[in-house]
Design a protein around this motif. Sequence first.
Motif, PDB file in Angstrom:
ATOM      1  N   ARG A   1       0.829  -1.208   0.000  1.00 54.19           N
ATOM      2  CA  ARG A   1       0.000   0.000   0.000  1.00 54.19           C
ATOM      3  C   ARG A   1       0.868   1.263   0.000  1.00 54.19           C
ATOM      4  N   VAL A   2       1.969   1.174  -0.717  1.00 56.41           N
ATOM      5  CA  VAL A   2       2.887   2.306  -0.851  1.00 56.41           C
ATOM      6  C   VAL A   2       3.181   2.485  -2.322  1.00 56.41           C
ATOM      7  N   GLN A   3       2.959   3.681  -2.812  1.00 56.72           N
ATOM      8  CA  GLN A   3       3.177   3.976  -4.221  1.00 56.72           C
ATOM      9  C   GLN A   3       4.603   4.486  -4.454  1.00 56.72           C
ATOM     10  N   ASN A   4       4.993   4.432  -5.742  1.00 55.67           N
ATOM     11  CA  ASN A   4       6.268   4.983  -6.216  1.00 55.67           C
ATOM     12  C   ASN A   4       7.460   4.336  -5.485  1.00 55.67           C
ATOM     13  N   THR A   5       7.460   3.018  -5.462  1.00 56.10           N
ATOM     14  CA  THR A   5       8.551   2.310  -4.795  1.00 56.10           C
ATOM     15  C   THR A   5       9.216   1.356  -5.774  1.00 56.10           C
ATOM     16  N   PHE A   6      10.479   1.135  -5.572  1.00 56.32           N
ATOM     17  CA  PHE A   6      11.239   0.105  -6.284  1.00 56.32           C
ATOM     18  C   PHE A   6      12.331  -0.374  -5.324  1.00 56.32           C
ATOM     19  N   SER A   7      12.869  -1.535  -5.601  1.00 55.39           N
ATOM     20  CA  SER A   7      13.841  -2.146  -4.692  1.00 55.39           C
ATOM     21  C   SER A   7      15.180  -2.318  -5.401  1.00 55.39           C
ATOM     22  N   ILE A   8      16.237  -2.202  -4.594  1.00 55.52           N
ATOM     23  CA  ILE A   8      17.602  -2.477  -5.054  1.00 55.52           C
ATOM     24  C   ILE A   8      18.155  -3.548  -4.136  1.00 55.52           C
ATOM     25  N   ILE A   9      18.508  -4.695  -4.707  1.00 52.88           N
ATOM     26  CA  ILE A   9      18.965  -5.846  -3.934  1.00 52.88           C
ATOM     27  C   ILE A   9      20.441  -6.061  -4.230  1.00 52.88           C
ATOM     28  N   THR A  10      21.259  -5.998  -3.212  1.00 53.72           N
ATOM     29  CA  THR A  10      22.683  -6.261  -3.327  1.00 53.72           C
ATOM     30  C   THR A  10      22.973  -7.677  -2.862  1.00 53.72           C
ATOM     31  N   PRO A  11      24.152  -8.208  -3.098  1.00 53.19           N
ATOM     32  CA  PRO A  11      24.465  -9.565  -2.585  1.00 53.19           C
ATOM     33  C   PRO A  11      24.396  -9.671  -1.083  1.00 53.19           C
ATOM     34  N   GLN A  12      24.422  -8.543  -0.336  1.00 47.41           N
ATOM     35  CA  GLN A  12      24.407  -8.609   1.120  1.00 47.41           C
ATOM     36  C   GLN A  12      23.043  -8.274   1.710  1.00 47.41           C
ATOM     37  N   LYS A  13      22.326  -7.309   1.149  1.00 46.90           N
ATOM     38  CA  LYS A  13      21.028  -6.933   1.708  1.00 46.90           C
ATOM     39  C   LYS A  13      20.241  -6.172   0.655  1.00 46.90           C
ATOM     40  N   GLY A  14      18.987  -5.853   1.001  1.00 45.26           N
ATOM     41  CA  GLY A  14      18.104  -5.182   0.074  1.00 45.26           C
ATOM     42  C   GLY A  14      17.640  -3.843   0.601  1.00 45.26           C
ATOM     43  N   PHE A  15      17.283  -2.929  -0.343  1.00 41.90           N
ATOM     44  CA  PHE A  15      16.801  -1.596  -0.018  1.00 41.90           C
ATOM     45  C   PHE A  15      15.498  -1.372  -0.764  1.00 41.90           C
ATOM     46  N   LEU A  16      14.573  -0.679  -0.109  1.00 38.29           N
ATOM     47  CA  LEU A  16      13.308  -0.275  -0.723  1.00 38.29           C
ATOM     48  C   LEU A  16      13.300   1.240  -0.774  1.00 38.29           C
ATOM     49  N   PHE A  17      13.181   1.800  -1.988  1.00 38.38           N
ATOM     50  CA  PHE A  17      13.209   3.247  -2.218  1.00 38.38           C
ATOM     51  C   PHE A  17      11.803   3.726  -2.537  1.00 38.38           C
ATOM     52  N   GLN A  18      11.448   4.859  -1.953  1.00 37.04           N
ATOM     53  CA  GLN A  18      10.171   5.515  -2.255  1.00 37.04           C
ATOM     54  C   GLN A  18      10.459   6.958  -2.629  1.00 37.04           C
ATOM     55  N   THR A  19       9.993   7.362  -3.814  1.00 39.37           N
ATOM     56  CA  THR A  19      10.174   8.741  -4.270  1.00 39.37           C
ATOM     57  C   THR A  19       9.018   9.588  -3.799  1.00 39.37           C
ATOM     58  N   LEU A  20       9.169  10.897  -3.910  1.00 43.30           N
ATOM     59  CA  LEU A  20       8.180  11.814  -3.366  1.00 43.30           C
ATOM     60  C   LEU A  20       7.048  12.105  -4.329  1.00 43.30           C
ATOM     61  N   SER A  21       7.204  11.779  -5.627  1.00 39.11           N
ATOM     62  CA  SER A  21       6.149  12.041  -6.604  1.00 39.11           C
ATOM     63  C   SER A  21       6.307  11.069  -7.754  1.00 39.11           C
ATOM     64  N   ASP A  22       5.276  11.038  -8.642  1.00 39.60           N
ATOM     65  CA  ASP A  22       5.336  10.148  -9.810  1.00 39.60           C
ATOM     66  C   ASP A  22       6.457  10.561 -10.753  1.00 39.60           C
ATOM     67  N   LYS A  23       6.610  11.853 -10.993  1.00 40.16           N
ATOM     68  CA  LYS A  23       7.667  12.313 -11.896  1.00 40.16           C
ATOM     69  C   LYS A  23       9.045  11.958 -11.345  1.00 40.16           C
ATOM     70  N   ASP A  24       9.230  12.159 -10.045  1.00 37.51           N
ATOM     71  CA  ASP A  24      10.505  11.799  -9.444  1.00 37.51           C
ATOM     72  C   ASP A  24      10.770  10.303  -9.537  1.00 37.51           C
ATOM     73  N   PHE A  25       9.704   9.502  -9.534  1.00 36.88           N
ATOM     74  CA  PHE A  25       9.890   8.051  -9.588  1.00 36.88           C
ATOM     75  C   PHE A  25      10.597   7.643 -10.875  1.00 36.88           C
ATOM     76  N   TYR A  26      10.104   8.137 -12.005  1.00 37.77           N
ATOM     77  CA  TYR A  26      10.715   7.754 -13.285  1.00 37.77           C
ATOM     78  C   TYR A  26      12.097   8.390 -13.448  1.00 37.77           C
ATOM     79  N   ASP A  27      12.272   9.596 -12.921  1.00 39.00           N
ATOM     80  CA  ASP A  27      13.603  10.219 -13.001  1.00 39.00           C
ATOM     81  C   ASP A  27      14.631   9.425 -12.194  1.00 39.00           C
ATOM     82  N   TRP A  28      14.228   8.996 -10.976  1.00 29.35           N
ATOM     83  CA  TRP A  28      15.149   8.206 -10.159  1.00 29.35           C
ATOM     84  C   TRP A  28      15.451   6.866 -10.818  1.00 29.35           C
ATOM     85  N   LEU A  29      14.407   6.229 -11.339  1.00 27.45           N
ATOM     86  CA  LEU A  29      14.596   4.924 -11.963  1.00 27.45           C
ATOM     87  C   LEU A  29      15.450   5.037 -13.224  1.00 27.45           C
ATOM     88  N   TYR A  30      15.276   6.122 -13.958  1.00 23.99           N
ATOM     89  CA  TYR A  30      16.096   6.326 -15.167  1.00 23.99           C
ATOM     90  C   TYR A  30      17.558   6.566 -14.793  1.00 23.99           C
TER      91      TYR A  30
END
Length: 1565
Positions: free
Chosen positions: A1508-1537
């Motif tokens: 139930r959280v929008q604008n999120t994507f995950s980055i998984i490293t060999p040691q641990k994982g991170f969940l990123f949430q951007t502040l807006s829809d536009k920022d989401f695609y900019d961060w992902l790009y």
Amino acid sequence: MSSVKVAVRVRPFNSRELLKKSRCIIQMQDKITAIEDLRIGHEGTKTFTFDYSYWSHGCANDPNFSTQKRVYEDIGVEMLQHAFEGYNVCIFAYGQTGAGKSYTMMGKDKEGEKGIIPQLCEDLFMRLTSESDKDVKYNVEVSYMEIYCERVRDLLNPKNKQNLRVREHPLLGPYVEDLSKIVVTSFGDVNNLIDEGNKSRTVAATNMNETSSRSHAVFTLILTQSRYDQQSGMTGEKVSKISLVDLAGSERAESTGAQGTRLKEGANINKSLTTLGKVISALAELSSGQKKKRKGDYIPYRDSVLTWLLRENLGGNSKTAMIAAISPADINFDETLSTLRYADRAKQIVCKAVVNEDPNAKLIRELKEEVQRLKDLLKAEGIQVDRVTGLPTTTKGRTASVTVDNGEDAIERLQMSEKLMAELNETWEEKLQKADTIKKEREAVLSEMGLASVQSGETVGVFSPKKTPHLVNLNEDPFMSECLLYYLKVGETKVGRPSISNGIQLSGNHILDYHCSFFNNNESGVTLVPAVGALIYINGREVTEEVTLKTGSRVILGKNHVFRFNSPSEARRERETPSSDMPVDWSFAQNELLEKQGVDLKCEMEARLKELEDEFKKAREKNDLELERQRKHYETKIVELQEQMERQSMVSSMFSSIVQDEDEDTFEECNWTEREFQLASWAFSKWKSYQFTSLRDSLWSNAVYLKEANAISVELRKNVEFQFRLMTDTLYSPVPNDIDDKRVKTIVAVSVNDKKNGATHLWSLPKLCHRLEIMKDMYDSFSDGNLLEDSESIRDDPFYDRFPWFTLIGRSFLYLTNLSYPLSLTQSLAIIDELGKVNGYMLISVEIVNDDTPSNSMQSGVAKVTFEDNDEYFQKVASTSTENENNIATVEIGSLLKFKISVKEITCSSDQFNDVFCEFRFLNRKNEAFSTEPVQRSQTGRITFEHAQNFSVTVTKAFINYVKSQPIAFEIFGHNEKNTVQEASIPRNLEVEVHLPSTNSSKPVPSPKLGYLSPLQAGDICQKLDLLVWFEIEELANNGEYIPVHVDHHGAAPGSGVYLLRQGLQRRIAITVHHDPGNEIVWREVHELVVGRIRNTPEWTENDCESTILSLSLLPARYIQKSGDNTMLFRFEAAWDSSLHDSPLLNRITPHGEKVYVTISAYYGLENCAQPVCITKDLCMIICSRDLTTSTSRSLRMLFSGSGFGKRDSNRVTGVYEMALKKFTDSEDSQRKIFDTSSMYVRGEENLGGWRPRSDSLIFEHQNCLEKLEKLEFVEKNKHLLLFKEIIKNSGLSEFKIMENGIATLDTQYFAEECRISKTESADNLNTTLAQEKELITRYLKLMQKCPIANPYKTNISEDGDYGNNESFSLHCTHRPYLSVPSGLPRSSSAPDVRNMRSLSMGTKAKSLSSENLNSPEERLVSPPSFIGGQNSYVAEIDEVRISNIVARKGWANILHEKAYGWQKKWVVVRRPYVFIHNAEKDPIERSLINLATAHVEYSEESQALLRVQNTFSIITPQKGFLFQTLSDKDFYDWLYAINPLLAGQIRSKLSRRRTQTVKTPELT
């Protein structure tokens, strides 16, 4: 030049020798001194010859006894006379302690016992008192110093108790700074100074002498003679320096019984005397001719203060005498013999003494002496010289000339000498007056020529007269125009050649002896009257009659002399008349001439311009038509290639069944037992693991030779680098004959990179070994000081080979299939080098020649080439050829075929080659080549040849087979103008390719404890970790705590900063290692922290030595863990006393604009590693005053930036490192006993900076290169066949189908080979069931019997996940993988949780540490993680990574990781390939990082719906994982790009398709 005078004096027995009943071993007769060896078994006598031998052993009544007076008369009187002559003189006494040196030099204050120094001073003032010449004045200065323990003290100035500095002046040489020089006027003054100085000398008692001198005493007299010359009025000076030296006694510690301070004094005395002995020996060898002086010879003057100050007296500008004092006792035999040998060497030294006087005064004095000598000579011959005129007058009635010694006339010599003396005696005012007179004479001569170029009033240079008419020259060069003025005087002024007396003299082909005349009549103006036949133009018109000139008229005399006529009076009358603005210059006059003579330049230029425009329009239309034709041609070819690819796809799909059928027909099925199958599996695995082992064995066994050659090259500064290179004989990379080995297919050679001359050579291994022996001999000579001369030719140097003027650019191959039909063909060939790089293209045509064929290019003669059927080459080609036998050519066997090969043009991709030419030859005729002429490269890069070579061939079956299958080889050469070596041709030494650039930081500082760490043998990389290291410098505060110093991050690059240190405070260095947890990483201890390389520049250019390295005292290390995070922090501190470096850069305040740089290296011990690892960092700092206060501007900046001066966790510098864990391979455990010599130590290896010979990576790289060359060869041949097929199709020949089948067959073979390779590679991924294994082994064995496996080391790349089933997207951020190395290890589920670890008890000191002492309240001490694995299982390597300055994205983001308790708002900066996380926007410190190169980025709509959280994507490293949430829809695609552009594009594409489907659905309803 004169040699050093050496005297030997023997003293009587002293009380010590009498007490021991010593025997006399010294005998003297005249100049010979003999010493007798009374030791048992060594009986014998040695004799020496000196200038003087003084026998002072007996009593004074002995007739042979030498008194103090006799010693002075022999040595002191002569030296005093040299001093009055203007020479520097020196007398020094040498000998063992108690041998009588001080007695000889100083003596005693008794009658008849005074030494050389008081007697010389007394005699000096007696001569000064008796001097009667009033024109000579004398000044005497005295200085007295002692050299004690290599320190200089002033004995005449009791207030100056400090040690004096010895400095060197470029003209005066070495001198003692601030040494007292006292002016004396009488011997009494000198005697008092000597007494005062002797009282201050350092003396002490030893076993050999109760009053032994413990220092060297130097007593100096400076005698200045000023002589006034009444004739010339000049005063000349002579300065003589008299150095009287009493050396300290040489001694042996066991003989003197010295201890403590006496022992230290004796060591310093022996050091200076040893240096003096080395200097004397070196000078003696040079003077005696035993050793020829070379540029690199070194005389150790500076090794001791004594020899440095006596440099001029030892072999320099001085008259020197040495007195060797010896003992007569047998108990001092060794010391006495050493002194005699010392003196014997000293007498061979030759000094070059000169008179110290003013050069100008010396020259005048010598000229006066020569003039007087010549006058006396002429007077003796009866010739008197007039003093006024200097002319000779004879008195004896004869005029015979008188010659001097060299045959020159004495009278001329006398006049010349008097003239030189007069010039030297001229004053400055007389010289200025003489120059002014010469200037006036020059102006008068120019005025007579009618030329005015003098200074008048305030106008300098050319000036315009106010009344006289004149001519002004005009020149094509504007700077040369109006520089010459010719006056037209009243009356006639003639113009002509210089041979006749003309007023204006001109020269040139069209100037007559008498050319014309100018008549100046003040009333009627100036009239020009030309001579008959003279060429004259006035205002552009030819003149043959009398013409009156007007002001401004252009006058051209001949064809080259252009003038403008000016009449000042006429100009004033016409001043009010408006005139044209056109300047009357040389161009105006020439254009006027051409226009008046009927030449219209403007019309011609317009016509020519119009003609060029028409030609340009036609060329452009022609090019447009050609481009349109090529466009249609390429479109047609693309369609044909697409059809061909479809046919090839069908062939490749059918190939699997074809191969299977062939295998079933060729091989029988193997019915194996289980035991046989296991043995076959084991044999195949062993065979597969031993691919290329012979090459690797050759690389490993010869690696030590390569290392030794490189080490010697670095030591001798040859600038030559050696590296392995693999050579396989292919069309594009033929093996040279000198390194070819027919026994093997691939040859191990040595690439010699000559960086000095910009050339590259290939050596065979035997040649390297032969050259290496010569290199070793040269290196041994260099170590002995016998370095070769710089002028030695490269031909005799083992490091260099002759480098050719032309460099190979690449090769091309031309197929002659069209000659078998016969048809003409023009095609473009790629120029490919040995590594498969395309360096350009060449345009070549093959044409059938008839008798009526026109010639449009430069053709050479006709070359007759024969192709015989019984040739061994064609039999070999026929046995390997796969061509269709039914493909019969249209040319008849036995007929004569004439054709020509034309080289049209070459286009090079590089602009560094010039003088390009090509050679081509048939493959069966390697010794016969055809060449073009070298051609210069144009600005466009194209090189046009237009060269054609005609051939005449009698058609045979061998010829037809050759043109169908074999090409002509073209080799393109050029001169490398930039003289640089292509890096691509010499691969650098990288065992693996690193995806991140390493920094240019310094190499590790050597560890005094651990020494040089040699690389261990390691296997594959099993894990990589990214380390974030924080460096802090702490200073002691007023409250007794150590707090971090302020770090200025303003304007600094990522990972850098400037430490602001305060002077005089105690400091510590703290290093914190930050990384994600892993089972293989356990920090055990810190071995050492080393600080060194103090400098004020970023780069360190000197060598490391003990004086520049400091090992710090370590404090206990500890593990730290932040609350809510499983990140491990390993921290330790070390005490740093910067004053121990003894560096002015750290001891003083840093000047404005300057910075101080240091290098630190921390050596860590890991629990599971066989060798310590090193972390190195260059730190930048500024030393400020102790009462430093932050300026207002800096305080405000820190306040508003959010990184205030008081925040402790911001005062650090960050470093990013990459740690690679490799499996440790013990040589005893390896299955094959291969001796790898690359790890063997060679002399000078430490200077290679970690360089190692290449091994496995070179093999893989060579295999890839061979595959690339094979594919390029296939592409070039198919290009030819496609082009030829099109020509056949257009010509309508019936053989089109045959050619089409041949091309299809060739394509089928290629794609079948690709399918075979892919099947071989995919076999590794089959399941491990028993039936499948049997089938796999069977197929492998069949392939082994048929052909070798291609590329067995090729790595399979995993496929991406499915994006369509669960609305989820995932993509790996991959980079180029390591060869035979897994990209990373999966995280173990059994890894311990750091949050559950208990506190660690680390001894008494560790127990006292609490969380209050940490930088952050969130940090706490934890126990180290447990290690799962064996002892010494890995070899760790750490490299610093350069952080990119390019920011792909930065901003705020919410982050949640697996060990956190909630979302955290962080400032994130993306600097690919890293993502850095900061606490705030202005936070300069990187708190953590994520490596995108090893991370996995995922985006899932189902996960968003579940969380139930929008604008999120995950980055998984060999040691641990991170969940990123951007502040807006536009920022989401900019961060992902910014993090993963490909994944962002896929998401946008899918969302756009979904919107399109949503829009279409309502329309259907």
